[in-house]
Design a protein around this motif. Structure first.
Motif, short mmCIF file in Angstrom:
data_model
loop_
_atom_site.label_atom_id
_atom_site.label_comp_id
_atom_site.label_asym_id
_atom_site.label_seq_id
_atom_site.Cartn_x
_atom_site.Cartn_y
_atom_site.Cartn_z
N TYR A 568 0.91 -1.10 -0.09
CA TYR A 568 -0.11 0.10 -0.10
C TYR A 568 0.69 1.09 0.10
N ASP A 569 0.29 2.27 -0.55
CA ASP A 569 1.04 3.73 -0.51
C ASP A 569 0.34 4.74 0.14
N ALA A 570 -1.02 4.32 0.97
CA ALA A 570 -1.52 5.32 1.77
C ALA A 570 -2.56 4.69 2.67
N ILE A 571 -2.88 5.06 3.73
CA ILE A 571 -3.90 4.73 4.52
C ILE A 571 -4.71 5.66 4.99
N ILE A 572 -6.10 5.97 4.55
CA ILE A 572 -6.94 6.70 5.03
C ILE A 572 -7.76 6.32 6.22
N GLN A 584 -3.68 1.84 -2.75
CA GLN A 584 -2.43 1.39 -3.57
C GLN A 584 -2.58 2.02 -4.83
N VAL A 585 -1.60 3.08 -5.17
CA VAL A 585 -1.32 3.89 -6.23
C VAL A 585 -0.67 3.31 -7.47
N THR A 586 -0.96 3.22 -8.61
CA THR A 586 -0.27 2.51 -9.51
C THR A 586 -0.62 3.13 -11.16
N VAL A 587 0.39 3.25 -11.90
CA VAL A 587 0.04 3.72 -13.32
C VAL A 587 0.11 2.33 -14.20
N VAL A 614 -13.16 -2.09 6.55
CA VAL A 614 -12.03 -1.81 6.00
C VAL A 614 -12.00 -2.25 4.49
N LYS A 615 -11.57 -1.10 4.02
CA LYS A 615 -11.55 -1.03 2.35
C LYS A 615 -10.23 -1.07 1.87
N VAL A 616 -10.27 -1.60 0.63
CA VAL A 616 -8.94 -1.75 -0.43
C VAL A 616 -9.28 -1.05 -1.49
N VAL A 617 -8.38 -0.23 -1.93
CA VAL A 617 -8.91 0.80 -3.40
C VAL A 617 -7.29 1.04 -4.00
N PHE A 618 -7.64 0.42 -5.26
CA PHE A 618 -6.30 0.49 -6.31
C PHE A 618 -6.70 1.66 -7.07
N ILE A 619 -5.69 2.94 -7.02
CA ILE A 619 -5.96 4.08 -7.66
C ILE A 619 -5.13 4.19 -8.76
N VAL A 620 -5.76 4.52 -10.16
CA VAL A 620 -5.10 4.60 -11.27
C VAL A 620 -5.56 5.76 -11.95
N PRO A 621 -4.69 6.21 -13.15
CA PRO A 621 -5.08 7.41 -13.95
C PRO A 621 -6.17 6.96 -14.81
N ILE A 630 -6.63 -6.67 -11.27
CA ILE A 630 -5.82 -7.10 -10.13
C ILE A 630 -5.02 -8.33 -10.21
N ASP A 631 -3.96 -8.33 -10.44
CA ASP A 631 -2.94 -9.49 -10.73
C ASP A 631 -3.06 -10.66 -9.55
N THR A 632 -1.95 -11.40 -9.45
CA THR A 632 -1.85 -12.29 -8.57
C THR A 632 -2.17 -11.81 -7.09
N ILE A 633 -3.12 -12.71 -6.65
CA ILE A 633 -3.40 -12.33 -5.24
C ILE A 633 -2.70 -13.27 -4.24
#
Length: 661
Positions: A568-572, A584-587, A614-621, A630-633
């Motif tokens: 992860y890159d941040a926790i709100i 998780q921030v990714t391009v 508890v939520k998980v969010v992938f943020i993309v452009p 979402i690749d390998t878990i």
């Protein structure tokens, strides 16, 4: 990269001693009144008394005394050991004592012993402080004598022409060379006007620079132009190359341009002189003319600057001495472009760029215990934890954890990582940041000695395959500049590079800037799209290796200080809504989903397993929203206690794009 001889700090807690202690009063040369400890110094150094050699001898004596005291502290003097042992024994008696009156007496005894230990420690610390002050005054005296010597040199030049006074040194080459399985290079620090011994980690760039110096400079007779950001090890690697020649075939002369515009000239093995700015060309020419044509000479010039008086003239003078037995190396933070343009017909200039350090290289360097022991004091974050928003560390952590935490400040500069404390690094970066507010310039590599903004300490340079890129030296610098940059600037940087790692770096900066301002996210829900507004909130650094004792009462964003934190890159965190959103921030078009880091973060934050969402969010452009996968878990079931069904985690995670402008 320089690693000097580091003296260990106080290694035991000064929590007890008495002013009447026999141990203290029996120390040689120690009076009960600490104020008299520097009296002898004043008598010897005021009014011009004492030669430079005498003052230097006094410094050596003081340094030996300081070393002895620190060793005594490290070993803990006998009386302190006795007090500490008695405290332990009384504490044991307190545990088993049933009589309240006797227990109170024992508690009072522990208090008295603690005060006694504290007094002894304070007196010992006071002695160290006065010795340190005495050493400082002696060093000031040496500077004064140096000035007097230089004045005499100026007078002698007027009377008898050009006479250079060399200062001889006993520095030798007996311990010089590769060590610790040829992964490190060791040499005497006096060759760089330092003390002790330097241990240099031989990373890939070290060997590339050594190969360039051997093949292009020695064999092909090119003028070697070693360039790159500060703190990459250019000078130490060049010196290591010169020293590895063994001085049997080649003689080496170093010209070190100082910020005071004086020049230090060092000849190996080993004498030196100080060249005043007003006669730099004459002295340089004189030193060169004194060489017999039959001798093989290697000249190294460090820190040529675009605006330095006579820098280029001096280079031409030296180039005039490039004969069969002469070679020249320039070590600088300035690119060679301007000099190449002006002297292309006169100088056979061949540039070599040294890249900044990576985390992998830092981690490999500290694997050697001998190296780590020299630098570990520089890796601590205690001094600046509060100032830059870090949580104060309750433990030193592993080598890896220390490197990853310091990397937030030091980034690609090994000088900042291994030679400067976090407090000093932050101070220097802040001073440079005050002169530079243009994030684009750092990514374009046009800020530095060759530009109008002399703030090259803010830059780093890396290779991505065959493509080179400039970047801010650290995430601290990048985040500071991103705070004042327009969103449009970050958007241009994002669109202007095709290097995935740089795009990810900039997109992360953009995300945190938008988090502070407030942003709109577009969530992907099957074929539908749902917009959600995130109100702006503060961003705080978060050390994932520490347990959070209390959460912010208002909604906040926690950013891991480890810039390579997996998962992860941040926790709100929103305490009022009892909601945690791990981001998780990714391009990239796909990204792995590692559940263990998320679960570990929730534990560190003390998030209850019941009553919280508890939520998980992938943020993309925006352009990635449609095709992102979402690749390998990994680590399925790690978040079951937080309501995540094992095997279905990929379906529970959200994917959203960020509205950039």
């Amino acid at each position: 990269m320089i690693v000097g001889m580091l003296v260990p700090a106080l290694s035991w807690s000064c929590s007890s001693v008495s002013c009447n202690s026999k141990w203290v009063s029996s120390w040689p040369g120690i009076a009960r009144d600490p104020s008299c400890w520097s009296d002898g110094l004043v008598k010897h150094t005021r009014g011009g008394g004492g030669s430079e050699d005498q003052v230097k001898l006094q410094i050596e004596e003081v340094q030996r005394e300081i070393k002895e005291v620190k060793q005594e502290i490290k070993e803990a003097p006998p009386e302190i050991k006795e007090v500490q042992q008695e405290i332990k024994e009384v504490l044991k008696r307190i545990e088993h004592e049933q009589d309240s009156t006797k227990k109170a007496v024992l508690v009072e005894r522990v208090t008295q012993l603690g005060e006694r230990e504290k007094q002894l420690g304070e007196q010992l610390g006071e002695r160290l402080r006065h010795l340190g002050e005495r050493e400082r005054q002696l060093r000031e005296r040496v500077k004064q004598l140096d000035k007097e010597r230089n004045d005499l040199q100026r007078q002698s030049r007027k009377s008898d022409g050009l006479r250079i006074d060399w200062v001889e040194s006993e520095a030798g080459l007996d311990r010089t060379g590769f060590c610790h399985g040829n992964k490190y290079f060791r040499f005497n620090a006096s060759y760089l006007q330092g003390d002790g011994e330097i241990l240099l980690y031989c990373r890939k760039a070290f060997h590339e620079q050594q190969r360039f110096l051997r093949e292009q400079v020695l064999e092909s007779r090119a003028l070697g132009w070693i360039q790159g950001p500060p703190g990459t090890g250019k000078t130490t690697t060049t010196l290591a190359f010169c020293l590895s020649l063994g001085m049997k075939e080649w003689s080496v002369t170093f010209f070190q341009l100082d910020a005071t515009k004086w020049t230090e000239c060092i000849q190996i093995k080993r004498r030196s002189c100080t060249i005043p700015a007003e006669c730099s060309l004459k002295w340089t020419r004189k030193i060169l003319e004194d060489w017999p044509d039959s001798e093989k000479r290697l000249v190294v010039i460090e820190k040529i600057l675009e605006d330095w008086p006579d820098s280029e003239k001096r280079l031409v003078v030296i180039d005039g001495y490039l004969r069969q037995n002469r070679r020249v190396i320039v070590v600088t933070s300035m690119s060679g472009g301007k000099v190449r343009d002006r002297f292309e017909d006169d100088v056979n200039l061949m540039p070599h760029t040294v890249v900044s350090w990576t985390t992998g290289e830092y981690l490999n360097a500290v694997k050697c215990d001998a190296f780590y022991e020299r630098v570990k004091a520089m890796l601590a974050l205690h001094d600046t934890a509060v100032h830059i928003g870090m949580r104060i560390r309750k433990r030193n952590g592993t080598k890896e954890e220390q490197i990853m935490s310091k990397h937030y400040l030091a980034g690609g500069s090994c000088r900042y990582m291994f030679e400067k404390t976090a407090a000093v690094v932050k101070q220097r970066l802040d001073r440079a940041l005050a002169s530079c507010r243009n994030l684009e310039h750092l990514f374009q590599g046009i800020v530095g000695d060759s530009s109008l903004d002399a703030v090259n300490h803010l830059t780093a340079r890396y290779m991505h395959g065959e493509e080179a890129s400039w970047m801010p030296v650290s995430k601290y610098v990048a985040m500071k500049l991103a705070e004042v940059a327009e969103v449009g600037v970050l958007k241009r940087l994002l669109d202007g590079t095709g290097i995935p790692s740089i795009r990810g770096y900039v997109f992360e900066l953009l995300f945190f800037k938008k988090v502070k301002q407030g942003l709109t996210l577009t969530y992907r829900q099957g074929v539908s799209r749902v917009n959600q507004v995130w109100m702006g909130c503060p961003v705080f650094l978060f050390d994932a290796n520490e347990v959070m004792e209390s959460l912010p009462q208002e909604r906040a964003c926690l950013r891991p200080i480890n810039v390579f934190q997996p998962g992860y890159d941040a926790i709100i965190v929103n305490v009022r809504a009892k909601l945690v959103e791990l981001v998780q921030v990714t391009v990239s078009s796909s990204h792995s989903f590692k559940l263990s880091p998320f679960a570990k973060a929730l534990k560190k934050l003390n998030i209850p397993t019941k009553g919280w969402k508890v939520k998980v969010v992938f943020i993309v452009p925006p352009e990635r929203l449609e095709d992102f996968q979402i690749d390998t878990i990994k680590n399925c079931g790690a978040m079951e206690e937080y309501g995540w069904k094992k095997g279905s985690e990929g379906k529970q995670a959200d994917v959203a794009s960020i509205e950039i402008l």
